[in-house]
Design an enzyme around this catalytic site. Structure first.
Site, mmCIF file in Angstrom:
data_model
loop_
_atom_site.group_PDB
_atom_site.id
_atom_site.type_symbol
_atom_site.label_atom_id
_atom_site.label_comp_id
_atom_site.label_asym_id
_atom_site.label_seq_id
_atom_site.Cartn_x
_atom_site.Cartn_y
_atom_site.Cartn_z
ATOM 1 N N LEU A 71 0.728 -1.186 0.157
ATOM 2 C CA LEU A 71 -0.034 0.064 -0.099
ATOM 3 C C LEU A 71 0.783 1.272 0.144
ATOM 4 C CD1 LEU A 71 -2.824 1.438 0.272
ATOM 5 C CD2 LEU A 71 -2.679 1.030 2.588
ATOM 6 N N THR A 124 2.278 -7.383 9.251
ATOM 7 C CA THR A 124 0.979 -8.096 8.799
ATOM 8 C C THR A 124 0.916 -9.362 8.544
ATOM 9 O OG1 THR A 124 1.990 -7.562 6.570
ATOM 10 C CG2 THR A 124 0.461 -5.749 7.395
ATOM 11 N N TYR A 172 -2.779 -10.663 15.465
ATOM 12 C CA TYR A 172 -2.403 -9.461 14.302
ATOM 13 C C TYR A 172 -3.846 -8.352 14.601
ATOM 14 C CZ TYR A 172 -3.260 -6.870 9.875
ATOM 15 O OH TYR A 172 -3.531 -6.058 8.978
ATOM 16 N N LYS A 220 -3.379 -4.719 16.016
ATOM 17 C CA LYS A 220 -3.751 -3.605 15.096
ATOM 18 C C LYS A 220 -4.903 -2.652 15.899
ATOM 19 C CE LYS A 220 -3.099 -2.538 11.392
ATOM 20 N NZ LYS A 220 -1.932 -1.495 11.064
#
Length: 289
Positions: free
Chosen positions: A12, A62, A125, A129
């Site tokens: 990204l 990630t 994960y 986050k």
């Protein structure tokens, strides 16, 4: 605007830097080698040197399955790293965009998730986050939290590239048909981020390409669009269940997110995921991949 992008060598991050430059912003892209987000002093030096108006924080741990065993590292990057970027951005007087994920939800709801639904992450994960989100909400006075899902693009490894390779190499490809979500093309998401930072409509946003599909339906579309673009897909595609593909980290059965904040804040929604996919494959073919 002067925009600093963390994780600028990632999938990204690279497209975000490209789109920002195309739309006339002055950009500093910082990859892991230039900026270790887990180092507060490095973050503060980078911000003080560039003096950004806005920071887009794409850097993240990630590796969803690896995080189940590598808990401290997931939190070091996704929680501590986000805290450091936030503190440094705040000190520099910059707005902050934090890229988050559908994994902050349990995935058990039958309905699309709204921005203010209760979070309930099931994986390390997702929990790390969510910790990053909470730190942004606590430490930044001008923030956007942008949750996205099923991201793919030109750079790095992703589901679309994997399926294209398997479709040309394997006789049979099995893909889960009981997890649904919204595939998101990095270029489309980056366009939205570029628009968002120019406003003061702070808060939480759900941003993915519109529409929904299962991973199996997504693969059907990948194969169909690839063949239409002249690629030779030889594999037979077969649906299977999540139970047949056990992974260390639990996957959300439902990753579909409602885009209420995009609508109520007057933004144009992202296009349908199939259009994004077509565009991605067209550009991949043009660049000879």
């Amino acid at each position: 605007m002067r925009v600093l992008v963390t994780g600028a060598n990632g999938q990204l991050g690279r497209d975000t830097v490209t789109v920002l430059l195309q739309t006339g912003h002055e950009v500093r892209g910082c990859g892991r080698n230039e900026l270790d987000v887990a180092d507060l002093e490095q973050c503060q030096k980078a911000m003080a040197a560039f003096r950004p108006d806005a920071v887009i924080h794409c850097a993240a741990y990630t590796a969803v399955d690896a995080a189940e065993a590598d808990i401290d590292e997931a939190y070091r990057v996704n929680a501590d790293g986000t805290r450091n970027v936030c503190l440094a951005a705040e000190k520099a007087g910059a707005k902050m965009i934090y890229i988050s994920t559908d994994y902050v939800f349990s995935g058990l709801s039958p309905h699309p998730y709204r921005e203010y639904d209760n979070t309930d992450p099931r994986s390390v994960y997702g929990k790390s986050k969510r910790a990053g989100e909470m730190l942004v909400q606590t430490l930044s006075s001008r923030y956007f939290i942008v949750r996205t899902s099923w991201v793919y693009g030109k750079y790095g490894n992703n589901f679309v590239k994997t399926m294209l390779r398997l479709g040309q190499e394997k006789p049979l490809v099995q893909v889960v048909h009981d997890q649904k979500g919204s595939p998101t093309y990095t270029i489309d998401l980056a366009g939205f981020l570029s628009e968002l930072i120019q406003t003061e409509r702070y808060g939480i946003y759900h941003a993915s390409n519109t529409g929904e599909c299962t991973w199996y339906e997504f693969t059907e579309a990948i194969f169909a669009e690839a063949e239409a673009a002249g690629l030779n897909i030889t594999a037979r595609l077969e649906p299977c269940t999540t139970a047949q593909f056990l992974r260390p980290a639990p996957r959300p059965a439902n990753s579909v997110m409602d885009h209420g904040a995009i609508r109520t804040n007057g933004f144009r929604d992202l296009r349908h995921w199939r259009e994004g996919l077509k565009d991605f494959l067209y550009h991949m073919k043009q660049s000879g991949h």
